[in-house]
Design an enzyme around this catalytic site. Structure first.
Site, PDB file in Angstrom:
ATOM      1  N   PHE A 176    -101.053   1.538-133.764  1.00 26.04           N
ATOM      2  CA  PHE A 176    -100.232   0.984-132.688  1.00 26.04           C
ATOM      3  C   PHE A 176     -99.008   1.842-132.404  1.00 26.04           C
ATOM      4  CE2 PHE A 176    -102.384  -2.567-134.642  1.00 26.04           C
ATOM      5  CZ  PHE A 176    -102.763  -3.361-133.573  1.00 26.04           C
ATOM      6  N   ASP A 177     -98.810   2.151-131.142  1.00 27.40           N
ATOM      7  CA  ASP A 177     -97.469   2.493-130.698  1.00 27.40           C
ATOM      8  C   ASP A 177     -96.618   1.239-130.844  1.00 27.40           C
ATOM      9  OD1 ASP A 177     -95.335   3.861-129.182  1.00 27.40           O
ATOM     10  OD2 ASP A 177     -95.875   2.408-127.632  1.00 27.40           O
ATOM     11  N   VAL A 178     -95.347   1.402-131.158  1.00 27.41           N
ATOM     12  CA  VAL A 178     -94.476   0.244-131.382  1.00 27.41           C
ATOM     13  C   VAL A 178     -93.510   0.040-130.219  1.00 27.41           C
ATOM     14  CG1 VAL A 178     -92.728  -0.765-132.901  1.00 27.41           C
ATOM     15  CG2 VAL A 178     -94.693   0.419-133.887  1.00 27.41           C
ATOM     16  N   VAL A 194    -103.806   1.720-129.897  1.00 31.35           N
ATOM     17  CA  VAL A 194    -103.324   0.750-128.911  1.00 31.35           C
ATOM     18  C   VAL A 194    -101.910   1.152-128.502  1.00 31.35           C
ATOM     19  CG1 VAL A 194    -102.847  -1.691-128.486  1.00 31.35           C
ATOM     20  CG2 VAL A 194    -104.720  -1.033-130.037  1.00 31.35           C
ATOM     21  N   THR A 248     -94.910  -1.035-126.649  1.00 29.56           N
ATOM     22  CA  THR A 248     -96.179  -1.741-126.787  1.00 29.56           C
ATOM     23  C   THR A 248     -95.980  -3.074-127.495  1.00 29.56           C
ATOM     24  OG1 THR A 248     -97.339   0.377-126.913  1.00 29.56           O
ATOM     25  CG2 THR A 248     -98.550  -1.573-127.642  1.00 29.56           C
TER      26      THR A 248
END
Length: 226
Positions: A3-5, A164, A8
């Site tokens: 995951f990008d944080v 994601v 996102t």
């Protein structure tokens, strides 16, 4: 799942606007603030690609202070990081996914920022890959390779990974070039422009949703079919 944080999972645009508005209630519009931030980040990404995103906020804040005529912004953006909210669909969705997937944060933030956001996110991650560990920012492929190598240590192959992310600029094209499956979470769906994210050519991901909740529904359908 990696995951990008920032953008996102964490609503950094709300955080930026909240910080600026606390210092200057009147003045530039939200769109002007976000576009100025995007332009300043693009400069920082090109000139200091080794800095974690929170450290970039200092030169970004100085540029915005001059451009928006808000002198108090110098240093304020970085101090505001703990107040940046998670998107409302994030904590519950990540909690639902934990029994089914290994969840890895792959972020241009540093460890301190990820820890500050932990309560809002629900402390969901099995592993965290940050710029202060790797020494470069996404879209540099080394960030993705570190995450993939760590997943391989747990017996997870690249073709089993879904990345994601919200940012075409930082994530989607770079992940696809490495052969990763991608899900673009278009948090600004239906809104004009790219907001606080520097503009980039839009590449076609494997999945395209507007929220984690929408992705959750797709994954539920897939698990049910399986």
């Amino acid at each position: 799942m990696t995951f990008d944080v920032v953008g996102t999972l964490i609503d950094f645009e709300a955080g930026i606007l909240g910080c600026v508005r606390a210092l200057a209630a009147d003045g530039p519009t939200d769109q002007e603030i976000l576009e100025a931030f995007a332009a300043a980040e693009h400069v920082a990404q090109r000139t200091t690609p080794e800095l974690p995103f929170p450290a970039m906020l200092d030169p970004i804040g100085r540029r915005l202070a001059d451009e928006l005529h808000v002198p108090a912004l110098d240093g304020a953006l970085r101090r505001s990081i703990p107040d940046w909210p998670a998107f409302p669909d994030v904590a519950d969705t990540l909690r639902r996914w934990r029994p089914h997937y290994r969840l890895v944060a792959l972020t241009n933030a540093d460890q301190a920022a990820v820890e500050a956001w932990g309560p809002a996110l629900g402390h969901p991650f099995d592993d965290v890959v940050t710029v202060d560990q790797v020494g470069v920012n996404k879209p540099d492929p080394r960030m993705f390779r570190v995450a993939l190598n760590r997943l391989a240590d747990h017996g997870i192959e690249q073709d089993e990974v879904l990345h994601v992310a919200q940012s075409q600029y930082h994530d989607i094209a770079a992940a696809m070039e490495l052969g990763l499956r991608t899900c673009w979470v278009e948090r600004r769906r239906g809104q004009e422009g790219t907001g606080a994210t520097p503009p980039a050519a839009v590449t076609r991901p494997d999945l395209h949703v507007g929220s984690l909740a929408e992705l959750d529904a797709l994954l539920d359908d897939g698990r049910a079919a399986g």
